[in-house]
Design an enzyme around this catalytic site. Sequence first.
Site, short mmCIF file in Angstrom:
data_model
loop_
_atom_site.label_atom_id
_atom_site.label_comp_id
_atom_site.label_asym_id
_atom_site.label_seq_id
_atom_site.Cartn_x
_atom_site.Cartn_y
_atom_site.Cartn_z
N HIS A 1 -80.31 3.56 39.92
CA HIS A 1 -79.35 4.19 40.82
C HIS A 1 -78.54 5.30 40.14
O HIS A 1 -78.24 6.32 40.74
CB HIS A 1 -78.42 3.11 41.38
N GLY B 1 -72.28 13.14 57.57
CA GLY B 1 -71.87 13.32 58.96
C GLY B 1 -71.28 14.68 59.27
O GLY B 1 -71.23 15.10 60.43
N TYR C 1 -74.45 -1.83 47.62
CA TYR C 1 -73.92 -1.58 48.97
C TYR C 1 -73.37 -2.89 49.54
O TYR C 1 -74.11 -3.85 49.76
CB TYR C 1 -74.98 -1.04 49.91
N LEU D 1 -77.16 15.00 55.90
CA LEU D 1 -76.25 15.54 56.93
C LEU D 1 -74.83 15.69 56.39
O LEU D 1 -73.87 15.75 57.17
CB LEU D 1 -76.27 14.63 58.16
N GLY D 2 -74.69 15.73 55.06
CA GLY D 2 -73.35 15.92 54.49
C GLY D 2 -72.38 14.83 54.90
O GLY D 2 -71.23 15.08 55.21
N ALA E 1 -73.49 17.27 60.94
CA ALA E 1 -73.84 16.88 62.30
C ALA E 1 -72.72 17.20 63.29
O ALA E 1 -72.87 16.98 64.48
CB ALA E 1 -74.15 15.38 62.34
#
Length: 334
Positions: free
Chosen positions: A126, A210, A58, A207-208, A213
């Site tokens: 990962h 965003g 990341y 939450l896919g 949401a």
Amino acid sequence: MGTLPKTKLGDGLTVSAIGFGGMALTPVYGAVDDTESLATLHHCLDVGMTFIDTANVYGIGANERLIARLLADRRDEVQLATKFGIDGDPTTGKLKARGDAAYVRQCVDESLGRLDTDVIDLYYMHRRDVSVPIEETVGAMAELVTAGKVRHLGLSEVTADELRAAVAVHPIAAVQSEWSIWSRDVERNVVPAAAELGVGFVPYSPLGRGFLAGAVRSAADLSSDGDLRHLMPRFADSALDANLAVVQVVSAIAEVVGATPAQVALAWLRQRAESLGVASVPIPGTRRAARVDENAASLSVQLNADQVTTLETAGTGVSGHRSIDPGWVSSARE
């Protein structure tokens, strides 16, 4: 200081019942502000959301260095998870998995250095490097536990068979894979295997990204050109209408139960995991402290059987694969 309920994953690892996914604090969904990000991380700990998830890839190390700033004063409050095994730059989508023993040993030392800590609570593979036997990768990870660098082991996006092979080498605390109302492929084999083996499950993108949401109504709602979602099949114009229909169902139920769409999506996932008998802790990510509070409050939202069924029926209408590259996730190997 707040407290959230705790959940025991596998191998005796106990964490807050909802965690925090750090990937959102690097510029994968648009620009970020490190000052705001650090404040959000501190807020997580203040409310008792102590399970913090990052990865070496990341921000190509930047995310671990950011989290080091949180750990500097508050290491003993955190259950810290990080990962190794993806080689390349995630912003380009040009990635490969790597799992040889030498790479495991190299990556853990690099992560410990960036995080400025002497031990990682949960260390994940990962992605699966299919050119290396999983026994070699997990065997090298097990040596890190013996050496005191790592406390517990995890695996991300593995199949049920890969999980069984890994558990034969060393106890596994958690499998981390995408799981939500609209990403349910893991329920076929991986989740039942985890339940059977006493391995916890850590859903990412609950939450896919965003979408569930209600944060995305059109492609125009996505951030800059650097937003990873531009590359994802579910966010393509051709898929948006079908996928917005799923969100409308989530939003309608949210109104009925007096919750937000995000809280409904998280409550569904919690209840689904309970029904499948697996200890599960989702790790929604956000840049904003207010969203941390919203996500934590999902733990008190309860859906009735009809609402659960309605959400599951809506989820079957999703259009587009959950990954940029279908071969990059476990379902391709099942």
